[in-house]
Scaffold this motif. Structure first.
Motif, PDB file in Angstrom:
ATOM      1  N   VAL A 183       0.987  -1.191   0.194  1.00 40.05           N
ATOM      2  CA  VAL A 183       0.039  -0.099  -0.150  1.00 40.05           C
ATOM      3  C   VAL A 183       0.780   1.136  -0.109  1.00 40.05           C
ATOM      4  CG1 VAL A 183      -1.758   1.507   1.214  1.00 40.05           C
ATOM      5  CG2 VAL A 183      -2.031  -1.063   0.962  1.00 40.05           C
ATOM      6  N   ALA A 184       1.923   1.147   1.018  1.00 39.04           N
ATOM      7  CA  ALA A 184       2.833   2.365   0.950  1.00 39.04           C
ATOM      8  C   ALA A 184       3.390   2.530  -0.426  1.00 39.04           C
ATOM      9  CB  ALA A 184       3.855   2.229   2.037  1.00 39.04           C
ATOM     10  N   ALA A 185       4.078   1.407  -1.059  1.00 41.84           N
ATOM     11  CA  ALA A 185       4.694   1.357  -2.144  1.00 41.84           C
ATOM     12  C   ALA A 185       3.821   2.077  -3.422  1.00 41.84           C
ATOM     13  CB  ALA A 185       5.218   0.084  -2.444  1.00 41.84           C
ATOM     14  N   PHE A 186       2.495   1.582  -3.470  1.00 47.15           N
ATOM     15  CA  PHE A 186       1.319   2.138  -4.335  1.00 47.15           C
ATOM     16  C   PHE A 186       1.482   3.770  -4.328  1.00 47.15           C
ATOM     17  CE2 PHE A 186      -2.888   2.324  -6.206  1.00 47.15           C
ATOM     18  CZ  PHE A 186      -2.619   2.115  -7.426  1.00 47.15           C
ATOM     19  N   ASN A 202       2.589   6.356  -7.275  1.00 46.88           N
ATOM     20  CA  ASN A 202       1.511   7.368  -7.852  1.00 46.88           C
ATOM     21  C   ASN A 202       2.065   8.758  -7.583  1.00 46.88           C
ATOM     22  OD1 ASN A 202      -0.307   5.420  -8.448  1.00 46.88           O
ATOM     23  ND2 ASN A 202      -1.632   5.783  -6.509  1.00 46.88           N
ATOM     24  N   HIS A 203       2.977   9.161  -6.441  1.00 47.10           N
ATOM     25  CA  HIS A 203       3.336  10.442  -6.066  1.00 47.10           C
ATOM     26  C   HIS A 203       4.402  10.864  -6.779  1.00 47.10           C
ATOM     27  CE1 HIS A 203       3.831  13.342  -2.558  1.00 47.10           C
ATOM     28  NE2 HIS A 203       3.849  13.958  -3.515  1.00 47.10           N
ATOM     29  N   PHE A 261      -5.124   8.617  -3.499  1.00 50.40           N
ATOM     30  CA  PHE A 261      -4.249   7.747  -3.989  1.00 50.40           C
ATOM     31  C   PHE A 261      -2.896   7.819  -3.809  1.00 50.40           C
ATOM     32  CE2 PHE A 261      -8.298   7.184  -6.200  1.00 50.40           C
ATOM     33  CZ  PHE A 261      -8.487   5.937  -6.373  1.00 50.40           C
ATOM     34  N   THR A 262      -2.593   9.023  -2.898  1.00 53.90           N
ATOM     35  CA  THR A 262      -1.102   9.191  -2.450  1.00 53.90           C
ATOM     36  C   THR A 262      -1.030   9.254  -1.149  1.00 53.90           C
ATOM     37  OG1 THR A 262      -1.665  11.816  -3.148  1.00 53.90           O
ATOM     38  CG2 THR A 262      -0.581  10.523  -4.697  1.00 53.90           C
ATOM     39  N   TYR A 263      -1.183  10.542  -0.295  1.00 59.74           N
ATOM     40  CA  TYR A 263      -1.521  10.731   0.887  1.00 59.74           C
ATOM     41  C   TYR A 263      -2.501  10.121   1.842  1.00 59.74           C
ATOM     42  CZ  TYR A 263       1.433  14.807  -0.331  1.00 59.74           C
ATOM     43  OH  TYR A 263       2.397  15.810  -0.673  1.00 59.74           O
ATOM     44  N   GLY A 264      -3.415   9.489   1.033  1.00 60.34           N
ATOM     45  CA  GLY A 264      -4.445   8.455   1.786  1.00 60.34           C
ATOM     46  C   GLY A 264      -3.883   7.271   1.856  1.00 60.34           C
ATOM     47  N   LEU A 265      -3.075   6.949   0.829  1.00 61.91           N
ATOM     48  CA  LEU A 265      -2.442   5.548   0.836  1.00 61.91           C
ATOM     49  C   LEU A 265      -1.245   5.517   2.053  1.00 61.91           C
ATOM     50  CD1 LEU A 265      -2.578   4.275  -2.613  1.00 61.91           C
ATOM     51  CD2 LEU A 265      -3.924   3.581  -0.917  1.00 61.91           C
ATOM     52  N   TYR A 266      -0.689   6.586   2.013  1.00 59.75           N
ATOM     53  CA  TYR A 266       0.631   7.027   3.086  1.00 59.75           C
ATOM     54  C   TYR A 266      -0.309   6.790   4.615  1.00 59.75           C
ATOM     55  CZ  TYR A 266       3.363   8.861  -0.546  1.00 59.75           C
ATOM     56  OH  TYR A 266       4.370   8.914  -1.516  1.00 59.75           O
ATOM     57  N   VAL A 267      -1.438   7.460   4.608  1.00 60.65           N
ATOM     58  CA  VAL A 267      -2.157   7.136   6.005  1.00 60.65           C
ATOM     59  C   VAL A 267      -2.625   5.828   6.359  1.00 60.65           C
ATOM     60  CG1 VAL A 267      -4.099   7.999   7.278  1.00 60.65           C
ATOM     61  CG2 VAL A 267      -3.049   9.673   5.966  1.00 60.65           C
ATOM     62  N   VAL A 268      -2.894   5.234   5.377  1.00 58.73           N
ATOM     63  CA  VAL A 268      -3.451   3.694   5.268  1.00 58.73           C
ATOM     64  C   VAL A 268      -2.262   2.878   6.191  1.00 58.73           C
ATOM     65  CG1 VAL A 268      -4.174   1.798   4.470  1.00 58.73           C
ATOM     66  CG2 VAL A 268      -5.413   3.898   3.968  1.00 58.73           C
TER      67      VAL A 268
END
Length: 305
Positions: free
Chosen positions: A167-170, A174-175, A200-207
Motif C-alpha cells: 500500500v505504501a509503495a503504491f 503514484n506520488h 491515492f497518494t497521501y491517503g495511501l500513506y495514512v493507511v
C-alpha cells in the motif's frame, strides 16, 4: 435570545457527554461479565447435546440471543439528521458462529442479528441491503478465518506486513508519477480524479502508517498477554479487519443512497468516523473473541476425552 441558545447548547453538550460516559461504563461492565462468565456458559452449551448438528444449532441460537440482548445496550449516533453509526458490543457474540462453525452459520447469525435487532430496537428506517451486508460480513469472516487458521501466526504477520508495504509503495509510485512524469498516461488518470487524487497518494500513506501502528500494537499485546488465547489474536484481527472494513464501506454507500439527510454530508466526513469506530471495534472483537474461542477449544477437548 443568544445567551439562552448558548446555555441550551452547553446543556445539550453536557447531556451528550453524560450519555457517552454512561454507555462506556455499561460496555466495561458487560466486557467484564463476558470474561468472567464465558467458561461456565460455554461448558453448559457444549455438554447440552451429544448430537453434533443439534449442538451447533443450539450454540448458534445462544449466540444470537446474547447478541440481541447486548444490541439493546447499543447507542445510535446520528450524523447530519440521519442514523450514522451504531456503538455497541453485540459483535462479540454475533461473530462467534462464523469463527467456530464457518461462513454459512456466520452469515445466518449475523443477518438474523441485524433483522431481529431492528424489530426489537428500531433506529430509523429498516434498510434490507444492510441486513444483506451483515450476512455477507459473517460469511466473509468465516471464509477468511478458515484460511487464516491453516497458516502459522508468523505467516499471517508476514502477509499483513507485505500488504502494508505494498500500500505504501503504491502511494509512493503514484506520488512520483505525478511529480516526475506529468505526461504519463497513469498520471493523467490520477489527475483526472481531481480532488480525489489525494486519496491515492497521501491517503495511501495514512493507511500504511495506521497499518504499521496496528501491527506494532498487536505485537505488544501478544508479548504482554502470553495466555494461550493470544495465539489466535492476530488471525482474528486480520479476519475482522478485512471483513468489517469491507462491510462498513459498503454500508456507507448504502446509507447515503437510502437516507437523504446523509447524502448531504461530504463523503469523507461521514465515512472516516465510521471507519475509525470500526477499527476500534476490530481491536475489541479480536481480543474478546480470541478469549472465547480458546474457551470453546478447551472445553471441546474435555468433551472428546
Amino acid at each position: 435570545m443568544v445567551p439562552e441558545r448558548r446555555s441550551m447548547g452547553v446543556e445539550a453538550s453536557s447531556h451528550g457527554f453524560s450519555v457517552t460516559k454512561y454507555f462506556i461504563r455499561c460496555y466495561i461492565k458487560i466486557f467484564i461479565i463476558i470474561l468472567v462468565t464465558a467458561p461456565e456458559l460455554v461448558k453448559g452449551v457444549i455438554f447440552m447435546s451429544k448430537n453434533k448438528s443439534t449442538k451447533i444449532l443450539v450454540q448458534c441460537a445462544l449466540f444470537l440471543a446474547m447478541a440481541l440482548v447486548l444490541r439493546n445496550f447499543s447507542y445510535m449516533v446520528f450524523m447530519g439528521g440521519g442514523a450514522g453509526m451504531r456503538l455497541g458490543v453485540s459483535g462479540f457474540f454475533s461473530k462467534m458462529p462464523a469463527i467456530l462453525f464457518g461462513p454459512m452459520y456466520g452469515a445466518a447469525v449475523s443477518g438474523l442479528t441485524d433483522l431481529f435487532g431492528y424489530v426489537l430496537k428500531p433506529d430509523g428506517p429498516y434498510i434490507f441491503p444492510v441486513t444483506l451486508t451483515a450476512a455477507f460480513g459473517g460469511a466473509m469472516s468465516g471464509l477468511i478465518f478458515r484460511f487464516a487458521k491453516k497458516r502459522s501466526v508468523q505467516t499471517i504477520q508476514k502477509l499483513y506486513a507485505g500488504v502494508v508495504i505494498a500500500v505504501a509503495a503504491f502511494g509512493a509510485v503514484n506520488h512520483i508519477c505525478i511529480v516526475k512524469f506529468p505526461e504519463c498516461m497513469w498520471t493523467q488518470i490520477l489527475i483526472g480524479l481531481k480532488s480525489k487524487t489525494v486519496y491515492f497518494t497521501y491517503g495511501l500513506y495514512v493507511v500504511a502508517i495506521l497499518g504499521t501502528v496496528f501491527f506494532i500494537i498487536n505485537m505488544v499485546l501478544q508479548k504482554k498477554f502470553k495466555a494461550s488465547f493470544m495465539n489466535e489474536y492476530m488471525r482474528l484481527f486480520v479476519t475482522f479487519l478485512i471483513a468489517d472494513v469491507t462491510v462498513t464501506t459498503l454500508n456507507t454507500f448504502i446509507l447515503i443512497w437510502f437516507i437523504p439527510a446523509l447524502a448531504n454530508l461530504p463523503f469523507m466526513t461521514f465515512f472516516l468516523p465510521r471507519l475509525a469506530q470500526e477499527i476500534v471495534a476490530v481491536f475489541m472483537h479480536s481480543f474478546v473473541i480470541a478469549y472465547l474461542y480458546d474457551v470453546f477449544k478447551r472445553f471441546n477437548k474435555i468433551e472428546q476425552n
